[in-house]
Design a protein around this motif. Structure first.
Motif, PDB file in Angstrom:
ATOM      1  N   TYR A   1      -0.551  -9.886  36.647  1.00 29.08           N
ATOM      2  CA  TYR A   1      -0.135  -8.590  36.295  1.00 29.08           C
ATOM      3  C   TYR A   1       0.959  -8.835  35.120  1.00 29.08           C
ATOM      4  O   TYR A   1       1.175  -8.032  34.275  1.00 29.08           O
ATOM      5  CB  TYR A   1       0.447  -7.698  37.452  1.00 29.08           C
ATOM      6  CG  TYR A   1       2.016  -7.991  37.817  1.00 29.08           C
ATOM      7  CD1 TYR A   1       2.235  -9.200  38.502  1.00 29.08           C
ATOM      8  CD2 TYR A   1       3.154  -7.611  37.357  1.00 29.08           C
ATOM      9  CE1 TYR A   1       3.478  -9.555  39.102  1.00 29.08           C
ATOM     10  CE2 TYR A   1       4.402  -7.842  37.801  1.00 29.08           C
ATOM     11  CZ  TYR A   1       4.650  -9.077  38.550  1.00 29.08           C
ATOM     12  OH  TYR A   1       5.855  -9.259  38.706  1.00 29.08           O
ATOM     13  N   LYS A   2       1.443  -9.915  35.127  1.00 27.49           N
ATOM     14  CA  LYS A   2       2.366 -10.294  34.097  1.00 27.49           C
ATOM     15  C   LYS A   2       1.380 -10.833  32.732  1.00 27.49           C
ATOM     16  O   LYS A   2       1.876 -10.328  31.729  1.00 27.49           O
ATOM     17  CB  LYS A   2       3.271 -11.639  34.650  1.00 27.49           C
ATOM     18  CG  LYS A   2       4.308 -11.466  35.500  1.00 27.49           C
ATOM     19  CD  LYS A   2       5.538 -10.721  34.783  1.00 27.49           C
ATOM     20  CE  LYS A   2       6.451 -10.843  35.827  1.00 27.49           C
ATOM     21  NZ  LYS A   2       7.664  -9.894  35.634  1.00 27.49           N
TER      22      LYS A   2
ATOM     23  N   ALA B   1       0.605  -7.540  31.118  1.00 31.21           N
ATOM     24  CA  ALA B   1       1.664  -6.624  30.408  1.00 31.21           C
ATOM     25  C   ALA B   1       2.301  -7.568  29.319  1.00 31.21           C
ATOM     26  O   ALA B   1       3.123  -6.980  28.569  1.00 31.21           O
ATOM     27  CB  ALA B   1       2.555  -6.322  31.407  1.00 31.21           C
ATOM     28  N   ASP B   2       2.200  -8.883  29.151  1.00 33.05           N
ATOM     29  CA  ASP B   2       2.867  -9.940  28.465  1.00 33.05           C
ATOM     30  C   ASP B   2       2.535  -9.414  26.862  1.00 33.05           C
ATOM     31  O   ASP B   2       1.513  -9.364  26.322  1.00 33.05           O
ATOM     32  CB  ASP B   2       2.290 -11.234  28.614  1.00 33.05           C
ATOM     33  CG  ASP B   2       3.195 -12.234  27.737  1.00 33.05           C
ATOM     34  OD1 ASP B   2       4.374 -12.535  28.176  1.00 33.05           O
ATOM     35  OD2 ASP B   2       2.892 -12.369  26.507  1.00 33.05           O
TER      36      ASP B   2
ATOM     37  N   ARG C   1      -0.586  -9.262  24.537  1.00 31.57           N
ATOM     38  CA  ARG C   1      -1.354  -8.131  24.100  1.00 31.57           C
ATOM     39  C   ARG C   1      -1.552  -8.095  22.568  1.00 31.57           C
ATOM     40  O   ARG C   1      -2.557  -7.592  22.142  1.00 31.57           O
ATOM     41  CB  ARG C   1      -0.397  -6.891  24.653  1.00 31.57           C
ATOM     42  CG  ARG C   1      -0.364  -6.764  26.261  1.00 31.57           C
ATOM     43  CD  ARG C   1       0.290  -5.445  26.589  1.00 31.57           C
ATOM     44  NE  ARG C   1      -0.856  -4.324  26.287  1.00 31.57           N
ATOM     45  CZ  ARG C   1      -1.748  -4.165  27.041  1.00 31.57           C
ATOM     46  NH1 ARG C   1      -2.075  -4.731  28.419  1.00 31.57           N
ATOM     47  NH2 ARG C   1      -2.638  -3.060  26.923  1.00 31.57           N
TER      48      ARG C   1
END
Lengths: 797, 283
Positions: B80-81, B84-85, B89
């Protein structure tokens, strides 16, 4: 049906938030596996890795040397402890073949998961470790896996102590079946496969048994749907006097029929508690449960339907192979024969021939699974009607409507000889078509076919009924069922004016506490919050027939209503005495008795409860009691019905099926709690759609369960479900005073054929006339490939 | 679902973890997110004598720029990190998008990029994307660190180029330069199941043409597959070339047959899904 005034309705028919949920969702639950008793030991079983073998030796001595191990027993060690084998309570024919089923096998194992030894240790970890030190020698025997092969000449036997792989042949012929087929204008013949399923209740099975301590009774906690039946059957199996055994079903997390049984582990723990004089616990792991908890369905259906020139049905022939698995469990053989009353469904016909062969294989035993025999029958007839409509070149709704029982014809005695009390198929169908935009989707389907879209649209119909609410004891007796179908309830008014309702049905997710409170609140005029519902403990609810077959409300709720009526009849006597009025001059509404025309002269049920408790002044011709017992035995089953419509998008390049729209219009008569009903329909649809699209228990040729865990057995989640458009029509049942019908299984029964009819409808232009369940990408793609090679039956034949 | 007895070791540094591996060798398994190892242990399909928990090891989490046009992702960075990083991205959004299709929300919060790659399961979603990106892993053992290219890392079914005494400390992926589009077509039975087949299509667009393409396949053999035949067939071509090129996506693959699909059906799916992935990637 009642002798008293009809109270004004305040709770029945409205959504009340479930009383059960506060403790369930805040972790205050009382699951069997949560139970900790002083000195409790833990049980693990050694299970056969082979589907069929002679057991030549079992040596537990190394296991006994492992840390924490207290005892270990082989089947032979325990053989003297059984007064009888595990019970089958439904001997469908006098000559039915039923193998002896000991909780721990001795000489021969008959499916992967059959237990051969047991280890008892101080912790569950120690027990699990020690299992690996039990040495078992097997001499492999041929595994019987396929039903048709099982009854072919020269087949090996699934049980070498028997002379056949056929348990029974059960036949029922109504009308002149040969006349119906001779000279018919059209006959449609199909073979359908209703695959084996694994029930997968969210709470695995668990059993705790405590030997007599301060009281002279054994206490068993079990994840069971049927504490009362279990108590009786364990008493018979283990030779424990019935009065010395108390069975408690605490919070139970789902069952779907898989906990409607008397399992080896339940008998085993009672015997271990007796031998070791210690409390014992066993909880299955999920993959253990997939082997050792009953499976469902598993039929091969050969069907023929004969029509007149005008497309009215003349007759239906049904011949089933039903897989029993390796042993007959509690109602294994009875499940498929329910089809004898259900294959004709909502249709009128002159003749029905039903033959069912129960077949033994070296697989986990089958038994009731949500719908139990009716989903299989409904699938068969609803698929067959669609196939016939295609062959006859008529709209599938037109063929249905021409043949179904019209609403003005109720009550209607079907060709199978049972009386449908009420129904209105026209109304449910009209509403479903409207909600679905049936004509609009048909028009889109024509366009999609014309454009050659790789994703084709299909529309599936299921106009179903079912028989549930297992009730009429005399009818069940005529079918050789081992018990009655009555139900019991008691109501106890407490001195403070609160009420306890005791029910013989035992919920495992259905919301009995809420619905029964609603019924009792209206009947007694006691606030909903002031009612406590007690259940699931044979020491509290001393008699009951438990929960299965969508029977709780139509039989158990009925009993609650009658028990309440009896209390009010007593209260009326007391009220008349206290108000110095004639009973006939009293009105009862909302918990208050008042004199007609003098509403100020009144008393409440609460005041009467206290007065009867004090017993200082009560009528001379009655006991000082407002308690009651009621045992009801309805004279008929319950017949919910409905029309379900499904639109599927079928990707012809990948075989992927997506449900685009699902409409369910169910008629379950009167409703107690609309939200609980909606939840039942949603859950039922999910399970029925899961059979159509995802779930299948697969065995290899050696009898190994290939779908032995949730990794391979696809239980869908909420993310896989479409939106459901639900509505109801309301044709009250005439067989109980509440006007209600069963709802627990309706969604499951109706939805499977709706989905598959839609998948086949999408692919019909490609020459596909059947798709094997589940309609996985692989099965759909195979059906398309086979059709392009000239084989249109999807692989069933 | 009760694992066999094991010894539990919890190092707090990479050096301690390497030392523990050196001491216990092939009797030990590394515990990262645990979503592959723990189920195997609970089913007793794996019974390591020692479990070395990397959960408290410093310096194995987070994303940084390496400076040579690549991003470095700590091996214990949970999915999940990664999703979202901001660096990922911005520079390698395809990795974030494919990672978003790994397992379910619980798995993505516990599972790690290093653990998923070191497990070496070609049915996992990340091996194919690392391969298509031309990424690599940094492995550390008693002899120091070494970089292993994705093309060399995946050796066989559940087997990687890691030695028994090495652990993955970092994953490296290139920053994508230019007008890239991508789509990962994950084809599975239910929402949270493994891919029967997965196809990652990436294209670098330039003046209405495909300047460069990458195609990676999930679960089409014992290792993740990169379809160079398809990539070559559309390099420099217009999008019209995708259909014919995708027909080569299954060339040279040898997928397994199982309950979900025969090898033949898998190859068919690989071709269809590659066509769809590339078509969507072009936009």
């Amino acid at each position: 049906m009642t002798a008293i005034d009809t109270p004004s309705t305040k709770n029945v028919g409205i959504t009340r938030l479930r009383k059960e949920d506060a403790h369930l969702i805040t972790g205050q639950t009382n699951w069997t596996d949560n139970l900790q008793l002083t000195g409790m030991l833990h049980v693990a079983l050694v299970r056969s890795p082979m589907a069929h073998a002679k057991v030549t030796s079992v040596d537990v001595s190394a296991a006994l040397d492992q840390p924490g191990v207290v005892a270990a027993f082989t089947g032979a060690d325990l053989a003297d402890n059984w007064a009888a084998g595990l019970p089958c309570a439904w001997p469908v024919t006098p000559d039915m073949v039923s193998p002896t089923h000991l909780p721990i096998a001795t000489d021969e194992v008959r499916y992967v998961g059959d237990a051969v030894a047991v280890v008892v240790a101080q912790s569950k970890y120690q027990a699990a470790d020690a299992v690996e030190f039990v040495e078992v020698e097997y001499e492999p025997l041929p595994a019987v896996v396929n039903m048709e092969a099982a009854i072919a000449d020269g087949s090996p036997l699934a049980d070498t102590t028997l002379e056949t792989n056929k348990s029974f042949t059960w036949q029922k012929i109504d009308g002149e079946i040969d006349d119906a087929f001779d000279g018919a204008a059209h006959i449609t013949t199909r073979r359908f496969v209703n695959q084996r399923l694994i029930p997968t209740a969210i709470e695995p099975r668990s059993v705790v048994c405590s030997p007599p301590r301060e009281h002279a009774e054994y206490t068993m906690w079990s994840t069971t749907q049927v504490p009362h039946i279990l108590r009786l059957m364990l008493a018979l199996t283990c030779g424990v006097p019935e009065q010395e055994l108390r069975v408690i079903a605490p919070d139970v997390g789902g069952g779907f029929g898989s906990k409607l049984n008397v399992y080896a582990e339940e008998a085993l723990l009672l015997v271990l508690a007796r031998k070791l004089r210690k409390p014992v616990k066993w909880t299955e792991t999920r993959s253990e449960g997939y082997q050792a908890t009953c499976h469902g369905r598993d039929q091969v259906q050969d069907l023929s339907i004969a029509f007149n020139e005008d497309h009215t049905i003349r007759g239906l022939k049904v011949e089933l192979l039903a897989d029993m698995g390796a042993y007959l469990q509690l109602v294994t053989p009875g499940v498929p024969i329910l089809g004898a009353f259900m294959f004709n469904s909502i249709y009128k016909m002159d003749a029905l021939s039903f033959t069912c062969h129960g077949i033994f294989t070296n697989k986990t035993p089958t038994d009731a699974y949500r719908g139990a025999g009716r989903p299989e029958a409904t699938y068969g007839i609803e698929r067959l009607i669609d196939e016939a409509a295609n062959e006859l070149g008529v709209e599938p709704f037109e063929l249905r409507e021409k043949n179904w029982i019209k609403h003005e014809e109720f009550p209607y005695t079907t060709i199978a000889g049972i009386e449908y009390d009420s129904g209105n198929y026209e109304a449910a169908t009209a509403r479903a078509k409207e909600l679905f935009d049936y004509d609009g989707l048909r028009a889109e389907q024509v366009e999609r076919r014309a454009s050659g879209d790789p994703v084709q649209l299909g529309i599936g119909i299921s106009t179903f009924t079912e028989m549930c609410g297992l009730a009429p004891s005399r009818v069940l007796g005529s079918l050789s069922y081992g018990a009655g179908g009555w139900e019991h309830a008691s109501v106890r008014m407490l001195p403070s004016g609160k009420a306890e309702v005791v029910t013989g049905t035992s919920p495992h997710g259905q919301g009995h506490v809420t619905s029964w409170s609603q019924i009792a609140s209206d009947a007694l005029g006691v606030p909903y919050e002031d009612i406590e519902v007690r259940h699931g403990d044979t020491a509290i609810a001393h008699k009951g027939m438990d929960t299965y077959g969508s029977r709780s409300l139509v039989v158990g709720g009925y009993a609650v209503q009658v028990a309440c009526d009896k209390v009010i009849a007593k209260a009326r006597k007391v009220a008349a005495h206290l108000l110095e009025a004639a009973e006939d001059d009293l009105e009862f509404d909302g918990g208050t008795f008042s004199v007609k025309g003098s509403p100020d002269v009144s008393t409440t049920i609460q005041d009467i409860s206290l007065a009867v408790f004090a017993a200082h002044d009560y009528p001379e011709d009655m006991e000082p009691s407002l308690d009651s017992d009621a045992t009801v035995d309805p004279e008929n089953f319950s017949y919910p019905h409905g029309t379900h419509l499904c639109a599927t998008e079928v990707d012809t390049e990948t075989g992927e099926v997506t449900i685009r729209k699902y409409v369910a219009v169910d008629d379950i008569g009167k409703v107690i709690n609309p939200q609980i009903v909606e939840g039942q329909i949603h859950g039922g649809l999910a399970q029925g759609i899961a059979q159509a699209l995802w779930e299948e228990a697969v065995y290899d040729e050696q009898g190994n369960l290939k779908t032995g865990s949730l990794l391979d057995y696809y239980v869908p989640s909420a993310a896989d479900m479409p939106h459901f458009d639900l509505d109801r029509t309301e044709t009250p049942a005439t067989t109980n005073p509440l006007g209600v019908k069963g709802v627990g299984e309706a969604g499951t029964i109706a939805s499977t054929p709706a989905v598959i009819n839609a998948v086949v409808d999408a692919l019909r232009p490609m020459g596909v006339n059947d798709v094997l369940m589940p309609a996985s990408p692989s099965n759909v793609w195979n059906a398309i490939q086979a059709a392009s090679a000239g084989n249109t039956d999807g692989g069933a034949a | 679902m009760i694992p066999a007895t094991f010894e539990y070791v919890r190092p707090s540094s990479i050096d301690e973890a390497v030392a523990a591996l050196a001491e216990h060798g092939d009797e030990a398994k590394l515990l990262a997110g645990g979503h592959s190892l723990l189920p195997l242990m609970k089913l007793r399909l794996a019974a390591p004598e020692v479990v070395i928990d990397l959960g408290r090891v410093d310096g194995l989490r987070g994303v940084s720029e390496v400076g040579d046009g690549r991003l470095a992702i700590g091996a214990m960075t949970p999915h999940y990190k990664v999703m979202a990083d901001p660096l990922i991205r911005e520079h390698c959004g395809v990795l974030a998008d494919v990672t978003a299709k790994v397992g379910d929300a619980q798995v993505r919060h516990r599972g790690t990029i290093g653990g998923a790659l070191a497990h070496g399961d070609s049915a996992g979603d990340l091996p194919a994307v690392l391969l298509a990106l031309g990424g690599s892993v940094i492995a550390q053992g008693p002899g120091g660190t070494r970089e292993i290219e994705a093309a060399d890392f995946f050796v066989d079914y559940l087997t990687t180029a890691l030695s028994d005494d090495e652990l993955v400390t970092e994953v490296r992926v290139p920053k994508l330069v230019g007008d890239w589009g991508w789509r990962y077509e994950k084809f599975s039975r239910v929402a949270q199941a493994w891919a029967i087949v997965g196809a990652l299509g990436m294209v670098k667009r330039s003046n209405g043409h495909i300047e460069e393409a990458r195609v990676g396949l999930t679960n089409m053999g014992t290792r993740p597959v990169r379809c160079t035949a398809t990539e070559d067939a559309i390099r420099g071509q217009s999008p019209d070339a995708i259909e014919d090129a995708a027909a080569h996506a299954s060339d040279g693959t040898s997928p397994s047959s199982d309950l979900n699909a025969t090898a033949e059906f898998r190859q068919h799916l690989a071709r269809v899904l590659t066509k769809r992935a590339l078509t969507a990637a072009v936009g």
